[in-house]
Write an enzyme that holds these catalytic residues in place. Structure first.
Site, PDB file in Angstrom:
ATOM      1  CE1 TYR A 195     -13.112   9.970 -18.363  1.00  0.00           C
ATOM      2  CE2 TYR A 195     -12.636  10.480 -16.079  1.00  0.00           C
ATOM      3  CZ  TYR A 195     -13.098   9.607 -17.042  1.00  0.00           C
ATOM      4  OH  TYR A 195     -13.551   8.370 -16.667  1.00  0.00           O
ATOM      5  CG  ASP A 213      -5.973  13.540 -18.326  1.00  0.00           C
ATOM      6  OD1 ASP A 213      -5.390  12.755 -19.103  1.00  0.00           O
ATOM      7  OD2 ASP A 213      -7.004  13.243 -17.700  1.00  0.00           O
ATOM      8  CE  LYS A 254      -9.773   5.307 -20.012  1.00  0.00           C
ATOM      9  NZ  LYS A 254      -9.890   6.692 -19.657  1.00  0.00           N
ATOM     10  NE  ARG A 263      -1.993   1.990   3.141  1.00  0.00           N
ATOM     11  CZ  ARG A 263      -1.503   2.892   3.972  1.00  0.00           C
ATOM     12  NH1 ARG A 263      -1.083   4.056   3.553  1.00  0.00           N
ATOM     13  NH2 ARG A 263      -1.404   2.601   5.254  1.00  0.00           N
TER      14      ARG A 263
HETATM   15  C1  LIG Z   1     -10.453   7.459 -18.584  1.00  0.00           C
HETATM   16  C2  LIG Z   1      -9.895   8.804 -18.313  1.00  0.00           C
HETATM   17  C3  LIG Z   1      -9.588   9.211 -17.006  1.00  0.00           C
HETATM   18  C4  LIG Z   1      -9.905   8.357 -15.801  1.00  0.00           C
HETATM   19  O1  LIG Z   1      -9.185   7.175 -15.823  1.00  0.00           O
HETATM   20  P1  LIG Z   1      -9.637   5.822 -15.051  1.00  0.00           P
HETATM   21  O2  LIG Z   1      -8.504   4.907 -15.299  1.00  0.00           O
HETATM   22  O3  LIG Z   1     -10.938   5.386 -15.654  1.00  0.00           O
HETATM   23  O4  LIG Z   1      -9.799   6.173 -13.614  1.00  0.00           O
HETATM   24  C5  LIG Z   1      -9.020  10.460 -16.829  1.00  0.00           C
HETATM   25  N1  LIG Z   1      -8.768  11.279 -17.872  1.00  0.00           N
HETATM   26  C6  LIG Z   1      -9.046  10.924 -19.143  1.00  0.00           C
HETATM   27  C7  LIG Z   1      -8.752  11.874 -20.250  1.00  0.00           C
HETATM   28  C8  LIG Z   1      -9.621   9.682 -19.411  1.00  0.00           C
HETATM   29  O5  LIG Z   1      -9.917   9.342 -20.671  1.00  0.00           O
END
Ligand SMILES: *Cc1c(COP(=O)(O)O)cnc(C)c1O
Length: 389
Positions: free
Chosen positions: A108, A179, A204, A54
């Site tokens: 997002y 991001d 992703k 953790r």
């Molecule tokens: C999917 C996504 C997130 C969140 O990610 P998770 O792995 O689902 O928590 C944040 N920012 C963008 C641009 C995303 O496409």
């Protein structure tokens, strides 16, 4: 632009395969094993670092972080249990009660909820800037501690370059947080372009196979100390097996991105010639408002593309039902092609007029193009266009 080589001069594909691999000793494994253990023997005298999963210091964390650091070209890197937990750790690493976050309007959905519903409860206020490089300077406040944006926005794929925000942030002593989920290090050097912290949903493109949920924060060492503290205290550690899957996925990231980039361009060009499609949103097309900057600064435009059908929302509902290869599902960045209708998913809370005002027209469909053969993807789309009438 360069894809980034590190000190040893090796290219990004080589580093994706080899960075953080086990030492070459006879009998040692070629692939890092999974340390599926919550805890590790400690020195009874209390000396040395206490290892505890953790805390984020399981060997699977450390090894995948080394690989990610190398790909993103940042000082430090941290993996977390999801993209959104990475965003929570990144933002809480920079702000406290009374501070202000200035963010791009197109965010997002989960990040939007985090700012408006959760951070607001902790006394951290957020406000938004519409898409323009000049808007940031006017909107910045004395207590602004973070400028937050996405490299390529969802679902219009508008491009924001950290280099445009960094001078504004420096004036007020704020951190630039990006991001970069749509643009892993193969496609854009987000950190080197001036972001202090780079957040990814590794669910992703880094994972790349729709089978692991994970997040990443990379960035400057001083900020990363605070980010890692927040992740540890709030319990955002990634499971060792998920860390191992992520490491496995990263090995093929440059190869997969090359195909996503090729498919993106091929399918977007083809789509822009189909009479039923009114508009195609793809930064690689010269009809896209950010094409010039994207062409100059990205190493590839990626696999995210949106289209607008002339037949409107009724046609798009028929269209997505008629697709056979492309599947309707949220998420993106995986080997298989996925589609979603923003009016049913990310932008469900908005009225049709509000969506139109944001540039999301009727009959709008977002594609995450996978690594299939482009000809099969265009055949699938063509068949669905015919079926949608
Ligand atoms: C999917 C996504 C997130 C969140 O990610 P998770 O792995 O689902 O928590 C944040 N920012 C963008 C641009 C995303 O496409």
């Amino acid at each position: 632009m360069s894809e980034g080589t590190e000190g040893d001069g090796r290219g990004i594909s080589t580093r994706a395969v080899h960075t953080g691999e086990p030492a070459m000793e006879v009998g040692a494994p070629v692939v890092n094993p999974i340390y599926q253990t919550t805890t590790f023997y400690s020195d009874p005298s209390g000396a040395g670092e206490v290892l505890y999963t953790r805390y984020g210091n399981n060997p699977n964390h450390r090894r995948v972080e080394a690989r990610l650091r190398s790909i993103e070209g940042a000082d430090e890197c941290l993996v977390t249990a999801s993209g959104i937990s990475a965003m929570v750790a990144a933002l809480l690493g920079c702000v406290r009660a009374g501070d202000h976050i200035l963010a791009a309007r197109a965010l997002y959905g989960g990040t939007q909820v985090l700012l408006d519903r959760e951070l607001s409860r902790l006394g951290i206020e957020s406000s938004y800037v519409d898409f323009s490089a000049d808007g940031w300077r006017d909107a910045v406040r004395e207590n602004t501690k973070v400028l937050l944006a996405e490299t390529l926005s969802n679902p219009l794929l508008r491009f924001t370059d950290p280099a445009d925000l960094a001078p504004v942030a420096r004036e007020v002593g704020a951190a630039v947080v990006f991001d970069a989920t749509f643009t892993p290090g193969t496609n854009f050097r987000t950190y080197e372009r001036g972001a202090d912290l780079v957040v990814h949903s590794a669910t992703k493109y880094f994972g790349g196979h729709s089978d692991v949920t994970a997040g990443v924060v990379c960035g400057r060492s001083d900020l990363m100390r605070s980010v890692a503290d927040r992740a540890r205290i709030f319990g955002a550690a990634l499971d060792p097996h998920a860390a191992w899957l992520l490491e496995r996925g990263i090995k093929t990231l440059p190869l997969r991105m090359q195909r996503h980039n090729e498919n993106g361009l091929a399918v977007a060009r083809w789509a822009s010639e189909q009479p039923e499609i009114a508009r195609v949103h793809y930064p690689g097309l010269d009809t896209h408002p950010d094409h010039a900057a994207a062409a100059e600064r990205l190493n590839g435009f990626g696999g995210m593309m949106s289209i607008e059908l002339r037949g409107g929302d009724e046609a798009s509902d028929r269209f997505v039902r008629a697709l056979r290869l492309a599947k309707v599902a949220p998420s993106l960045g995986s080997v298989e092609t996925l589609v979603s209708e923003p009016r049913r998913t990310s932008h469900v809370a908005l009225t049709r007029d509000e969506r139109r005002a944001q540039g999301i027209g009727d009959g709008f469909i977002r594609f995450s193009l996978g690594i299939e053969d482009a000809a099969d993807l265009t055949a699938d789309i063509r068949r669905a266009l015919d079926a949608a009438g």
